[in-house]
Scaffold this active site. Structure first.
Site, PDB file in Angstrom:
ATOM      1  N   ARG A   1       1.115  -1.065  -0.007  1.00 31.72           N
ATOM      2  CA  ARG A   1       0.171  -0.215   0.057  1.00 31.72           C
ATOM      3  C   ARG A   1       0.973   1.448   0.263  1.00 31.72           C
ATOM      4  O   ARG A   1       1.590   1.287   1.143  1.00 31.72           O
ATOM      5  CB  ARG A   1      -1.051   0.133   1.589  1.00 31.72           C
ATOM      6  CG  ARG A   1      -2.003   1.263   1.289  1.00 31.72           C
ATOM      7  CD  ARG A   1      -3.274   0.841   2.275  1.00 31.72           C
ATOM      8  NE  ARG A   1      -1.997   0.917   3.798  1.00 31.72           N
ATOM      9  CZ  ARG A   1      -2.810   1.458   4.924  1.00 31.72           C
ATOM     10  NH1 ARG A   1      -4.481   1.175   5.033  1.00 31.72           N
ATOM     11  NH2 ARG A   1      -2.795   2.097   5.904  1.00 31.72           N
TER      12      ARG A   1
ATOM     13  N   ASP B   1       0.606  -2.258  11.767  1.00 30.18           N
ATOM     14  CA  ASP B   1       1.422  -2.926  10.416  1.00 30.18           C
ATOM     15  C   ASP B   1       1.256  -3.972  10.579  1.00 30.18           C
ATOM     16  O   ASP B   1       2.160  -5.143  11.777  1.00 30.18           O
ATOM     17  CB  ASP B   1       2.225  -2.513   9.850  1.00 30.18           C
ATOM     18  CG  ASP B   1       2.289  -2.267   9.054  1.00 30.18           C
ATOM     19  OD1 ASP B   1       2.027  -1.750   7.404  1.00 30.18           O
ATOM     20  OD2 ASP B   1       2.793  -4.046   8.367  1.00 30.18           O
TER      21      ASP B   1
ATOM     22  N   THR C   1      -0.873   7.909  -1.097  1.00 28.37           N
ATOM     23  CA  THR C   1      -1.943   7.579  -2.229  1.00 28.37           C
ATOM     24  C   THR C   1      -2.654   6.482  -1.631  1.00 28.37           C
ATOM     25  O   THR C   1      -4.510   6.347  -1.821  1.00 28.37           O
ATOM     26  CB  THR C   1      -2.093   7.015  -3.519  1.00 28.37           C
ATOM     27  OG1 THR C   1      -1.443   6.046  -3.341  1.00 28.37           O
ATOM     28  CG2 THR C   1      -0.863   8.137  -3.835  1.00 28.37           C
TER      29      THR C   1
END
Ligand SMILES: O=P(O)(O)OC[C@H]1O[C@H](OP(=O)(O)OP(=O)(O)O)[C@H](O)[C@@H]1O
Ligand SMILES: O=c1cc[nH]c(=O)[nH]1
Ligand SMILES: [Mg+2]
Length: 212
Positions: free
Chosen positions: A105, A201, A109
């Site tokens: 990812r 994460d 953005t």
């Protein structure tokens, strides 16, 4: 919230999820807990596999006994973190075929960038279960399913550990035909697209790659 989504609310799953979310959980603990929860998620995701009957003999008598029957399975891991769910799924269904889609990812953005794609043949004839612990914005999961459908898959499910409401919305709008199985739907996303309260994460926690 729209869509076909199942939250596995079993107390064992919820307890283990709490242990895994804690920031103090070590890499080894995180990995083991994800594996354990993955067994329950797989149990749920495969609960509608069709059964046929075969004749067997027990020591006492013969019987027509149930066996999983029909389409073969394919598991597709969204790298890296999806590999944390792949191991328990293979524990449950060791002869499933396996594919991987590598997605990273973009931190600015929040769109996925693909770096790898390899899937088994004949996906159109398989029940395909796509694995990624995190459904945050939903961009990665929706894109992964786009690519996997292009490779021929039609009978799909998506299994994750945590989802954000926005991710569920995006995913189910893009793929209303793909049921989702998760252990929890959290409250929101933060400004960096991380699930809140989440677990951080997933890839970094699974592989121990977070920079100090
Ligand atoms: O729903 P989204 O907003 O798209 O976010 C979810 C994605 O982010 C994480 O992967 P990441 O890109 O961190 O890659 P990694 O598994 O290699 O850490 C996660 O495993 C999903 O693939
Ligand atoms: O909370 C999040 C969001 C995306 N990816 C992760 O690993 N965690
Ligand atoms: Mg990551």
């Amino acid at each position: 919230m729209s869509g076909n989504i199942t939250v596995v609310e079993h107390p064992l799953v919820q307890h283990k999820l709490t242990l895994l979310r804690r920031k103090q959980a070590s890499t080894a603990e995180f990995r083991k807990l994800l594996w354990e929860i993955g067994l329950f998620l797989g149990y749920e995701a495969m609960s509608d596999l069709p059964l046929g009957r075969v004749p067997i003999e027990t020591p006492v008598s013969t019987m027509e006994a149930p066996v999983i029957y029909g389409k073969k399975l394919a598991f597709i891991s969204v790298l890296r973190a999806g590999d944390g769910l792949l191991a328990p799924m293979l524990e449950l269904a060791p002869s499933a075929r396996v594919g991987q889609i590598g997605l990273s990812r973009n931190e600015i953005t929040l769109k996925p960038e693909k770096y790898y794609f390899k899937t088994p043949g004949n996906l159109d004839q398989r029940r395909t279960i796509v694995l990624d612990p995190m459904l945050a914005t939903g961009n990665s999961a929706a894109y992964a399913i786009d690519e996997i459908k292009k490779a021929g898959a039609r009978d799909l499910k998506f299994v994750c550990l945590l989802a954000a409401p926005a991710g569920v919305e995006t995913f189910t709008k893009a793929h209303p035909d793909v049921p989702v199985v998760t252990a929890a739907i959290d409250y929101s996303l933060d400004d960096h697209g991380y699930i809140v309260p989440g677990l951080g994460d997933a890839g970094d926690r699974l592989f121990g790659t977070k920079k100090a």
